[in-house]
Design a protein around this motif. Structure first.
Motif, PDB file in Angstrom:
ATOM      1  N   GLU A   1     115.947  42.905 -18.114  1.00  0.00           N
ATOM      2  CA  GLU A   1     116.094  43.676 -16.883  1.00  0.00           C
ATOM      3  C   GLU A   1     116.876  42.922 -15.798  1.00  0.00           C
ATOM      4  N   ARG A   2     116.707  41.618 -15.735  1.00  0.00           N
ATOM      5  CA  ARG A   2     117.308  40.799 -14.679  1.00  0.00           C
ATOM      6  C   ARG A   2     118.830  40.692 -14.861  1.00  0.00           C
ATOM      7  N   LYS A   3     119.580  40.920 -13.790  1.00  0.00           N
ATOM      8  CA  LYS A   3     121.035  40.814 -13.839  1.00  0.00           C
ATOM      9  C   LYS A   3     121.532  39.674 -12.950  1.00  0.00           C
ATOM     10  N   GLN A   4     122.500  38.942 -13.443  1.00  0.00           N
ATOM     11  CA  GLN A   4     123.218  37.930 -12.683  1.00  0.00           C
ATOM     12  C   GLN A   4     124.674  37.934 -13.156  1.00  0.00           C
ATOM     13  N   PHE A   5     125.595  37.691 -12.242  1.00  0.00           N
ATOM     14  CA  PHE A   5     127.016  37.678 -12.568  1.00  0.00           C
ATOM     15  C   PHE A   5     127.466  38.981 -13.227  1.00  0.00           C
ATOM     16  N   GLY A   6     126.812  40.079 -12.845  1.00  0.00           N
ATOM     17  CA  GLY A   6     127.239  41.395 -13.299  1.00  0.00           C
ATOM     18  C   GLY A   6     126.711  41.844 -14.645  1.00  0.00           C
TER      19      GLY A   6
ATOM     20  N   ILE B   1     120.817  38.917 -17.928  1.00  0.00           N
ATOM     21  CA  ILE B   1     120.826  37.508 -18.343  1.00  0.00           C
ATOM     22  C   ILE B   1     120.508  37.360 -19.833  1.00  0.00           C
ATOM     23  N   ALA B   2     119.940  38.408 -20.443  1.00  0.00           N
ATOM     24  CA  ALA B   2     119.701  38.372 -21.893  1.00  0.00           C
ATOM     25  C   ALA B   2     121.011  38.326 -22.680  1.00  0.00           C
ATOM     26  N   ASP B   3     122.122  38.692 -22.033  1.00  0.00           N
ATOM     27  CA  ASP B   3     123.415  38.682 -22.718  1.00  0.00           C
ATOM     28  C   ASP B   3     124.049  37.291 -22.766  1.00  0.00           C
ATOM     29  N   PHE B   4     123.491  36.333 -22.024  1.00  0.00           N
ATOM     30  CA  PHE B   4     124.033  34.976 -22.040  1.00  0.00           C
ATOM     31  C   PHE B   4     123.529  34.222 -23.277  1.00  0.00           C
TER      32      PHE B   4
END
Length: 384
Positions: A270-275, A278-281
């Motif tokens: 759910e948490r977003k950072q840098f657009g 964060i699970a996508d990092f």
């Protein structure tokens, strides 16, 4: 050593489904409050009693559910997933009553196991003392013969659910001149026994919903028929008990770790950072993969040790110690990483992860520190 595998059957899966529903619906809502107020989670106890999960290990002949060791571990794991303090209800009930199941005569079992099975009474375990923690044979608590009875004097430290439980299995020296380790006997002490009292509640880092207090004995008269096993066999019974119950602490640790992983997974999706989430990092994904791998390896060790506990395998000492040691280290590592994944939020009480991290630490300490577990394992290896 035997490496026979356990087998999860349909009954085990049904138990998991049932206890998870109880845990999520009736225990989880009270977990934070029990921790904050440092109060015994009575609502959890009532829910576990109503569903027969408070002491599932008690044999059917004494009114219990007769759950095997693996099923009991599943119960503890699922409760610990939402509340470590509440998971100590079934875990400590097994710890306190296991000496009776292993060594007591039929009269003692018939007197004390049915009230435990019905939920009328809890059962705690009195082994450690102020100056006799890892070195249990150096205990100073004394039981002196008086006719057919015994007079108990001394204290026990760090006793889980002390003050709540009605019954206590207590280890005491009965032959001060006897050989060290072979001069200890086990007794059942009742909460109502004159001269038996409790110290103040310990102020702890974690498992705050489970009271930890001293047991204090001042000329407590114990009828001779309350001895568990034979005179001088107490320490042997105590160590056999720990072989079985260290597996339940390992199950508790797995539950804590799984709960932390579940919350972390939900957050990073759910948490977003840098657009983007964060699970996508990839760095986050690697952390999650390592956490899940650790939890699952710990779970497999626990279930294997539980199967050995049920069978009474000769190598249970090694596997019980290994499961407890590994699972508790995993719980500490995974909860720490879960807090890290939530960043500042993980450090606040708005999320349960800081509580889980605090709760995880005790699994590396009680029922034998992880340093002691390594001693147990090494001795078993060298013996073999």
């Amino acid at each position: 050593m035997s490496f026979d595998l356990f087998k999860i059957n349909e009954d085990h899966e049904a138990i998991r489904e049932a206890v998870r529903a109880v845990a999520e619906e009736q225990i989880a809502p009270h977990a934070a409050e029990a921790d904050e107020r440092e109060e015994f989670p009575k609502a959890s106890y009532d829910a576990l009693v109503a569903s027969d999960f408070h002491a599932p290990h008690v044999p059917e002949q004494y009114g219990g559910a007769g759950a095997d060791a693996l099923a009991t571990c599943i119960v503890i794991e699922e409760v610990a997933r939402v509340c470590a303090s509440s998971s100590l209800i079934p875990a400590v009930n097994k710890l306190g009553s296991m000496p009776l199941i292993l060594a007591a005569n039929e009269e003692v079992k018939a007197k004390y196991l049915p009230p435990l099975a019905s939920g009328e009474a809890g059962f705690s375990y009195g082994l450690s003392e102020r100056d006799a923690g890892s070195d249990t044979a150096s205990m100073r608590c004394r039981a002196t013969p008086s006719g057919d009875d015994w007079i108990l004097n001394g204290q026990k430290s760090w006793i889980t659910n002390a003050g709540f439980s009605e019954y206590y299995t207590v280890l005491a020296v009965t032959d001060p001149e006897g050989r060290r380790g072979a001069n200890v006997s086990a007794f059942v002490v009742e909460k109502s026994d004159p001269g038996f009292s409790f110290g103040a509640k310990e102020k702890k880092l974690g498992i705050k919903g489970s009271p930890t207090r001293e047991l204090l004995f001042d000329q407590v008269r114990i009828p001779g028929d309350r001895m568990v096993g034979e005179p001088g066999q107490g320490l042997k019974i105590a160590l056999r008990t720990l072989d079985h119950t260290r597996v339940t602490i390992a199950a508790q640790a797995v539950g804590i770790a799984q709960g932390a992983l579940d919350h972390a997974l939900g957050y990073v999706k759910e948490r977003k950072q840098f657009g983007k989430h964060i699970a996508d990092f990839q760095g986050i994904q690697f952390m999650l993969a390592d956490m899940a791998m650790a939890v699952e390896t710990a779970r497999q060790m626990v279930y294997t040790a539980a199967a050995k506990s049920e069978r009474g395998d000769d190598d249970l000492s090694f596997f019980g110690a290994a499961a407890k040691c590994h699972a508790s280290d995993v719980a500490m590592s995974v909860t720490t990483d879960a807090v890290q994944l939530l960043g500042g939020y993980g450090y606040t009480r708005d999320f349960p992860l800081e509580r889980m991290m605090r709760d995880a630490k005790i699994t590396q300490i009680y029922e034998g520190t992880n340093q002691i577990q390594r001693v147990v394992m090494a001795r078993q290896l060298l013996k073999d």
